[in-house]
Every structure is written in C-alpha cells, then in structure tokens.
Design an enzyme around this catalytic site. Structure first.
Site: not given
Lengths: 223, 236
Positions: A52-53
């Site tokens: 997600e980063n």
C-alpha cells in the site's frame, strides 16, 4: 482438549496461501504473516504483489543487513523491487485498492466471524492505541479478501468466532481464512472446512473454533 | 526569475506559527524529512496539528517533535509502529490528541484538499466505529460515508532531486504521501539530496510539478530514522 498438534508454520501458511493465487493476479499483502507471502510465487505463475505504501512488483526481503531504508513494505520492513515494478504515490495506491483494481488482499486478523465480519485493528478498551492503517480501505475495495492468522490467540482463545467482539474493520467481507491448523471458507451458511494441516484432525480444529464449522465438502460425482 | 531555493532548513520553517496545521511526508522512515522536522523543533512553534501516516520512531524526527510536546493533535492512520514509544505516553497522558483516519481515506482527503474538493463519499469504514457520527448516503445500493478534504498551512516533504522551479522526483517508496501533500500545503517545502539546473529533469519523469512547491532546500546527505534509532540518538 487433545494434545498439541503442530500444523503449519508461519512460512508454510504463507506458502499455502500463495498456492491458491491464480496466475496473473495483482495481490496486496498486509502486515505480519502476509508479508511472508512475497517469498512464494508458485512455479509457472506470474503474480504481482502490491504494497500500500507505493509499490507494485514487490519481491522478497533482501539478504540480512541488505536493502535500503527507502524501499520498504507496509510493515516498514525492507523489501526488493522486481523487474517490471512500479512506484506510485498514496492516492494512486488507494485508487488501486478502493477502485477495485486489485484481485486479492491477504491480511491478518484479531477475529473473523462466520458471516465474514473482520476485526483486525483495535482490541478496544480505553488504554488501547487504535491503529487502522489501510485495512478498512482494502476490505472495502479489493475483489477477494483472504485472512491468514493463527487459529487461536496466545491465550488459546478462538479467533474464528460467531460474532466479533472487537471493533470491526469491515462487515461480511472475508472470503477465506488460512490458519496454522486449517483452511476455512466463509460461505452463506457460515464457516466451512476446506483443508486440514498435516497431522491435524477435524475434532482438534472444531475444539479451537468459536463458531459452527461445516465439514469438508465431499467431491461431487461428475454428471 | 523563479528561484525557489532556500538557503537552510531553519529558513524553510521560520514562518511556522503556533496552532498551524503541518503535513509531514513519509511512511515510517521512508520519505521522512528529518532535517526539516529537526529545524521545526529548533524553531519552537507549538500546538501544531500534524498530518503524517504514523507517529515516528525512537526519539528523532517526528517522534522528537511529539516528545517536545509541540504537537497538540496527530491526524494519522497507524500510530503503533515498532519503536513508536513516544506517542503512546503523550496520548495516554492526554497531551496529544489523535484523529485516526483509514490510510486510503487520509490519502484521498489530502488529494481532495489539494484539488479543491471539499468533501467526498467513500465506502471505507462503513459499519465500523470510524464511521460513527458521519453522514451516510447510498449510491447504487451501496452505503458510503462523507469525508472532508484536508489542507495544511505548511507541507514539509522529502524528494531525491529538484530544480529551482520546484519540480521534484522521489526515491522508491519514499514517494508515498509527498506528491499529494505538496498539492494540499499552502506553503510546501521539499528537502532534496540534489538540485539540478532547469532541464536537468526529464519533463516526462517529473512527479511533482513545481507549481505545487514553494521552497526547495538542499540536504545533501539526509539521515535515515532507523540508523539514528539504532545508534540510540535523540533530538535535540
């Protein structure tokens, strides 16, 4: 209760999850055991792991002491980027997540209920530091949600329950659960056993499950 | 002539006022503008509302800013990272408030704020405690909650290379929140390891166009949080 069965290790659970991921899937990996899934891509398949980063094409963690502090996964651990990888910012990352572009998400759990409810971000209570991360976005947007977790807590309490007592991450969103003891589907009728870990029997799993558990479905005869 | 270069981190944070809302880039240590944060500690502004995904680790960077009791309120998604020891103490003592926001909602609130969108509906958090008290609305049979765009008085971010126009490229997963925070900050300052002449960046590869950036500070050898924490350092 019966004596301790061994079941699957964390690595074996991660590998077992990877075996079920179809060729060509885009898959988000959460924090904890899901991070280990990045080590495994079944032979003959091409999978793209998403963190997600801001990385698609995440590879396994680097050699001990290697890697770099600005190439990390959702658990803030150092990872690698495979050929064909792409970096992007957070709004794009969650466009992939919330917009339904990812095929599958693998995340951890505090509790899963037989109706597919998931609790994985807070144990509640006044002294708890709540921390949600991307879990609520993932369960709201990704096409399929697999949970990978120990079957019971450190205190021996079941994590597969009739109704979650901890604050919810999402309602009715879990499709399948992989534990150290078994693979369990969430169906319209509740939990259904799919597979037992080696050396683990059905009664042993049932004793450690806090909700009704339907038996493994017998293969249907071909018409 | 357009030249957004600023001589020092101290100068870059000089205008931050008590009570300001400050967006700080980074996801964990990746992309954390430590040198700008340390300059902000030296500068002394108090009662800040800080927007960051986490709450720092050890006693350097964002964690040091929180430890110095400059942060009245954190807006973040995950204040429970390894080595995040400062925030829990101040949170439990009631000295730092927490607004917990799902990570994708946080990103979209920042994106919306920077794009002039005051609010939007999202499916994230429906049916959970984080949706309580928020306006709900059904579209095509699915329930959504209303979330508000987020802007800031200042945004402090970290890039890899910039030019004097403020065009920025980033390094790997250090990009994370920086490009959207750049759009949502009224005054955005980026610290970069390298400054090149205009034309030194491929226009096709520029991630943050200079229009979103008001200041560029050269920090040639930025510190990494995990290395400072491993050495047991604290700031100041």
């Amino acid at each position: 209760m019966s004596t301790e069965a061994t079941g699957w290790s964390r690595e074996e659970m991660a590998r077992r999850v990877a075996l079920d991921i179809p060729d060509g899937s885009y898959v988000n990996l959460g924090i904890g055991i899901p991070e280990l899934v990045a080590r495994y891509v079944p032979e003959g398949r091409e999978l793209v792991y998403h963190t997600e980063n801001g990385l698609l094409g995440m590879g396994p963690s680097p050699e001990e002491g290697g890697g770099e502090p600005e190439l990390i996964n959702a658990g803030k651990k150092r990872v690698t980027a495979l050929p064909g990888a792409a970096y992007f910012h957070h709004a794009d990352s969650f466009t992939m997540i919330r917009g339904g572009h990812l095929d599958l998400c693998v995340l951890g759990a505090l509790q899963v209920a037989g109706n597919g409810d998931l609790a994985n971000w807070s144990v509640g209570g006044p002294d708890a530091i709540p921390a949600v991360g991307g879990a609520m976005d993932l369960v709201a947007g990704v096409k399929a949600i697999y949970v990978v977790t120990q079957h019971v807590t450190k205190n021996g309490d079941p994590k597969l329950v009739e109704a979650c007592t901890f604050p919810l991450t999402g309602r009715g969103i879990v499709d399948r659960v992989y534990t150290d003891l078994a693979v369990v589907d969430v169906t319209a009728e509740g939990f259904r056993l799919v597979e037992l870990a080696p050396g683990v029997d059905e009664a042993y799993v049932r004793e450690r499950t806090g909700a009704p558990l339907l038996p493994i479905r017998e293969p249907q005869p071909q018409p | 002539m357009i030249d957004k270069r600023i001589a020092s981190c101290a100068e870059a944070v000089a205008d931050v006022f008590d009570g300001a809302t400050v967006m700080i880039g980074g996801f964990g240590e990746a992309g954390s503008p430590i040198e700008l944060i340390h300059a902000l500690i030296d500068q002394g502004a108090r009662d800040l509302t800080v927007v960051n995904n986490n709450t720092g680790s050890g006693e350097v960077g964002l964690a040091a800013l929180i430890k110095a009791e400059r942060v009245a309120r954190m807006i973040c998604s995950y204040p429970r990272t390894t080595n995040s020891t400062v925030f829990p103490v101040l949170y439990r003592a009631g000295k730092t408030q927490l607004e917990l926001v799902p990570q994708g909602t946080l990103a979209e609130r920042i994106r919306a704020g920077g794009a002039g969108i005051p609010a939007f509906y999202t499916p994230t958090s429906v049916g959970t405690p984080l949706a309580e008290g928020k306006e709900h609305r059904t579209f095509d049979g699915r329930e959504y909650v209303l979330e508000h765009g987020l802007t800031a008085d200042f945004a402090f971010i970290k890039g890899r290379v910039a030019d004097r126009y403020g065009n920025v490229v980033y390094n790997k997963t250090a990009r994370n929140f920086a490009p959207i925070m750049a759009t949502a900050g009224k005054r955005t300052v980026v610290q970069v390891a390298e400054i090149v002449e205009p034309g030194g960046l491929d226009p096709e590869a520029v991630v943050t166009p200079g229009i979103f950036v008001q200041g560029v500070v050269h920090v040639p050898h930025p510190a990494h949080e995990s290395e400072l924490v491993a050495r047991g350092e604290s700031y100041p």
